[in-house]
Design an enzyme around this catalytic site. Structure first.
Site, short mmCIF file in Angstrom:
data_model
loop_
_atom_site.label_atom_id
_atom_site.label_comp_id
_atom_site.label_asym_id
_atom_site.label_seq_id
_atom_site.Cartn_x
_atom_site.Cartn_y
_atom_site.Cartn_z
N ARG A 47 60.96 18.23 -75.12
CA ARG A 47 61.98 18.48 -76.14
C ARG A 47 61.27 18.92 -77.41
O ARG A 47 60.70 18.11 -78.15
CB ARG A 47 62.80 17.22 -76.42
CG ARG A 47 64.00 17.52 -77.32
CD ARG A 47 64.89 16.31 -77.49
NE ARG A 47 64.46 15.48 -78.60
CZ ARG A 47 65.06 14.34 -78.96
NH1 ARG A 47 66.09 13.90 -78.26
NH2 ARG A 47 64.61 13.65 -79.97
N SER A 116 73.73 14.00 -71.85
CA SER A 116 73.75 12.93 -72.84
C SER A 116 75.16 12.38 -73.00
O SER A 116 76.12 13.14 -73.11
CB SER A 116 73.26 13.46 -74.19
OG SER A 116 71.91 13.84 -74.13
N LYS A 145 65.80 11.10 -83.70
CA LYS A 145 66.78 12.18 -83.58
C LYS A 145 67.67 12.16 -84.82
O LYS A 145 68.42 11.20 -85.05
CB LYS A 145 67.61 11.97 -82.30
CG LYS A 145 68.41 13.20 -81.86
CD LYS A 145 68.99 12.97 -80.47
CE LYS A 145 69.67 14.22 -79.93
NZ LYS A 145 70.96 14.48 -80.56
#
Length: 213
Positions: A47, A116, A145
């Site tokens: 990511r 998610s 995040k």
């Protein structure tokens, strides 16, 4: 490994590491990936938000080759085109990304897809859409995040514990709370800071595995 074997690994191996260079103490993603594989991590998600497509492709392709060498599972975050280009085993998408059926149409049926989720409605939607697993969280407040959802509710946790697909918990998970989640019935734990932000990655992974024994 087959798609089914990769999905089974999400049930059997509790350590799922999400990589991102901004949180890796100055280490390159390729360096971190090699260290993770050397210490026995077998589920890695790439990511990376702050690089060009070509930079991400060069890294991800190299990491994908490493993962195949070690028999590890390599998952690409968000980018279906990058996943296809580098030969990722799986793709993980968010609620605002391409729907599962479109991801599978582009990537092929041999690539598994995770979604998610944060609510019972999103869990049900992922199942209806044909997801192969779900990421579920955040379980705890997280700084990894910037646009993270609210921490999941107790009611949604009960839904997740009864969910028929593999559930990978994420969000603020570390040595201080991973055992609590395990004792509640969860079996897969996606972590970023608790692993890649640690000076000694091997010790971090060893301590996490020990906490789950």
């Amino acid at each position: 490994m087959t798609k089914e074997e990769h999905i089974q690994r999400l049930k059997d191996d509790p350590i799922y590491v999400v990589m991102g260079e901004a949180l890796s103490l100055g280490r390159k993603n390729t360096e971190v990936a090699k260290t993770l594989l050397d210490v026995g991590v077998r589920i890695i998600q790439y990511r990376e938000k702050h690089k060009t497509w070509r930079e991400k492709y060069a890294e991800a392709a190299e990491i994908a080759v490493m993962c195949k060498k070690y028999g590890a599972t390599f998952i690409m975050n968000d980018s279906v085109d990058l996943a296809v280009a580098c030969g990722a085993d799986g793709i993980h998408v968010g609620q605002d990304d391409a729907p599962v059926q479109i991801v599978k149409k582009i990537a092929g049926q041999n690539v598994f897809v995770g979604v998610s989720t944060n609510t019972t409605k999103e869990l049900q939607g992922a199942l209806a859409d044909g997801a192969d697993y779900v990421g579920f969280g955040p379980m705890f407040p997280t700084s990894s995040k910037s646009d993270a959802d609210e921490v999941v509710t107790e009611e949604t946790i009960r839904s997740a514990l009864e969910f028929p697909l593999p559930v990978v918990t994420i969000g603020g998970i570390g040595l201080e709370n991973i055992r609590t989640l395990y004792d509640r019935g969860f079996r897969s734990f996606a972590m970023i800071s608790a692993v890649v932000s640690q000076k000694d990655i091997k010790k971090a992974v060893d301590d996490l595995r020990q906490a789950l024994k």
